[in-house]
Design an enzyme around this catalytic site. Structure first.
Site, mmCIF file in Angstrom:
data_model
loop_
_atom_site.group_PDB
_atom_site.id
_atom_site.type_symbol
_atom_site.label_atom_id
_atom_site.label_comp_id
_atom_site.label_asym_id
_atom_site.label_seq_id
_atom_site.Cartn_x
_atom_site.Cartn_y
_atom_site.Cartn_z
ATOM 1 N N THR A 192 4.572 5.394 5.116
ATOM 2 C CA THR A 192 5.898 5.681 5.812
ATOM 3 C C THR A 192 6.581 4.731 6.628
ATOM 4 O OG1 THR A 192 4.928 8.054 5.680
ATOM 5 C CG2 THR A 192 6.929 7.556 7.157
ATOM 6 N N LYS A 267 11.928 10.944 3.595
ATOM 7 C CA LYS A 267 10.607 10.925 4.351
ATOM 8 C C LYS A 267 10.812 11.004 6.024
ATOM 9 C CE LYS A 267 6.343 11.231 5.043
ATOM 10 N NZ LYS A 267 5.740 12.538 5.282
ATOM 11 N N LYS A 335 5.397 7.746 15.572
ATOM 12 C CA LYS A 335 6.092 6.408 14.917
ATOM 13 C C LYS A 335 7.032 7.181 13.650
ATOM 14 C CE LYS A 335 4.189 5.701 11.143
ATOM 15 N NZ LYS A 335 4.114 6.109 9.662
#
Ligand code: NDP
Ligand code: SSN
Length: 389
Positions: A192, A267, A335
């Site tokens: 990701t 995502k 994150k």
């Protein structure tokens, strides 16, 4: 045109072989060596895709195609394929006629690579901390001492790394995968990351003549173990088709979303929503306790209503017990919120809810909860509550 696929879907229909007679297509494919069908030239791969000579052999018996999901016109910028087959039904991944590399054997990468091995694929692994390769080697994986050597010895190499920095380093750094890439090879990055990182990696990979696909996943540790991930892919359509049998071993569905960056963006939007939901759920659990309600009853009430979500049902009971067995590390959730806020900034969209959630995860990190499950974010709120009492 982006696509979604579900597992089993007639072996990915494989194949969507644009040939009417699937059995002829199947036989022809069997005769072709992988190198003959996986040219690095996007044009030749695209041509191969539309001929009967494409792809590796299907892992599933050819069966009548299921009806594909239909999307409204406004959704026409992507396509999906899905299947109800479990990975146990998935047939033999050894039918992918090439060698598969896997870089990054963390919580996600390890079970993903194990599923490829169990399906019969020829898998070569590398991980920064070598000891994490041992279990895979015991299961039959080969090992190479650098990403470059994995890429050089494999036809398609997957990466599943922590964050943008590690994804770039493993792909483009000293002895990075780029050094072993070249014409006829493919690189699939499931980490990701943000779109800019993905584009950077894509450029370096494509400059070697190889193909690139970003393929971040929805689904956590258990879906990874069960081969039930959801792949959000974008990049070289030819590589998407070639890698689909492998995606279908590891996942239950796959979306093809077009240009590199779209998979990363999808995502990040999903995980931005998830991070905010978890922060809100945490507040609710603590409020219910504070006003004298049983938080376990709250979880049950939620599970029966419109806001029910597997995440609440799975994580709620352990949050009440203040235990946070790590499936999705909190540091990765923070994150993703940070990257999603950057994405929003790039299009000048305010994100007050996600920004507030991000601050809460930052507080949780400062309490040393980075490597706990992201549901441990409730501890940051609990601490605030105690301070206010
Ligand atoms: N866990 C989850 O539920 C999900 C995670 N993701 C995403 O997938 C990715 C992987 O997640 P997950 O497996 O949970 O993470 P882990 O933290 O368990 O694993 C991270 C992997 O990245 C490697 N790594 C970290 N830094 C470096 C570096 N500088 N150089 C080389 N390798 C490095 C680690 O190697 P080492 O073993 O040496 O530390 C490890 O293999 C992340 O991007 C995450 O956001 C996506 C969906 C779900
Ligand atoms: O990136 C992590 C996602 C976790 C999940 O989808 O359950």
């Amino acid at each position: 045109m982006p696509t979604l696929s579900t597992k089993g879907e007639a072996a990915r229909q494989m194949v969507k072989c644009s040939v009417a007679n699937a059995s002829i297509c199947f036989r022809q494919r069997l005769l072709l060596p992988f190198s003959a069908v996986f040219s690095s030239s996007p044009l030749s791969m695209a041509m191969a895709m539309t001929s009967s000579s494409i792809y590796c052999r299907p892992r599933f018996p050819i069966s009548p195609l299921r009806r594909m999901p239909r999307f409204p016109k406004s959704s026409s910028s992507f396509t999906t394929i899905a299947s109800s087959q479990t990975s146990a039904d998935a047939g033999e991944g050894g039918e992918f006629p090439g060698r598969v590399g896997f870089l990054g054997l963390g919580i996600m990468g390890s079970p993903m690579a194990i599923n490829l091995l169990k399906a019969g694929c020829d898998v070569t692994v590398w991980n920064r901390t070598k000891s994490k390769c041992n279990h895979l080697i015991d299961l039959g994986a080969k090992y190479e001492p650098s990403p470059a050597e994995v890429a050089s010895s494999c036809d398609v190499t997957f990466a599943m790394l922590a964050d943008p920095e590690s994804a770039v380093d493993v792909a483009c750094g000293t002895n990075g995968a780029v050094k072993g890439m070249g014409s006829g090879k493919g690189y699939v990055d499931a980490s990701t990351v943000d779109g800019a990182t993905s584009k950077l990696i894509s450029k370096h990979i494509r400059d070697t003549g190889a193909s690139f696909l970003e393929a971040p996943v929805s689904g956590s540790k258990k879906p990874a173990e069960d081969g039930q991930l959801i792949f959000l892919t974008a990049g070289d359509a030819s590589l998407y088709e070639i890698a689909s049998p492998l995606l279908d071993i590891m996942g239950k569905s796959r979306f093809y979303l077009g240009e590199v960056g779209n998979g990363a963006a999808m995502k990040l939007v999903v995980n931005m929503i998830m991070g905010s939901m978890m922060a809100s759920f945490s507040e609710g659990l603590l409020l219910s306790e504070k006003v004298g309600l049983d938080p376990n009853v709250l979880i049950e009430v939620i599970s029966q209503g419109a806001i029910s979500a597997p995440m609440f049902a799975v994580k709620g009971p352990s949050m009440v017990k203040a235990t946070y067995p790590t499936a999705f590390p909190l540091k990765h959730q923070q994150k993703d919120l940070r990257l999603a806020l950057g994405l929003a900034e790039s299009v000048t969209q305010p994100m007050p809810v996600a920004a507030a959630a991000n601050e809460l995860y930052k507080v949780a990190k400062s309490y040393g909860l980075s490597d706990h499950d992201f549901s441990a974010v409730i501890e940051a709120l609990r601490a605030k509550l105690q301070h206010s009492e």
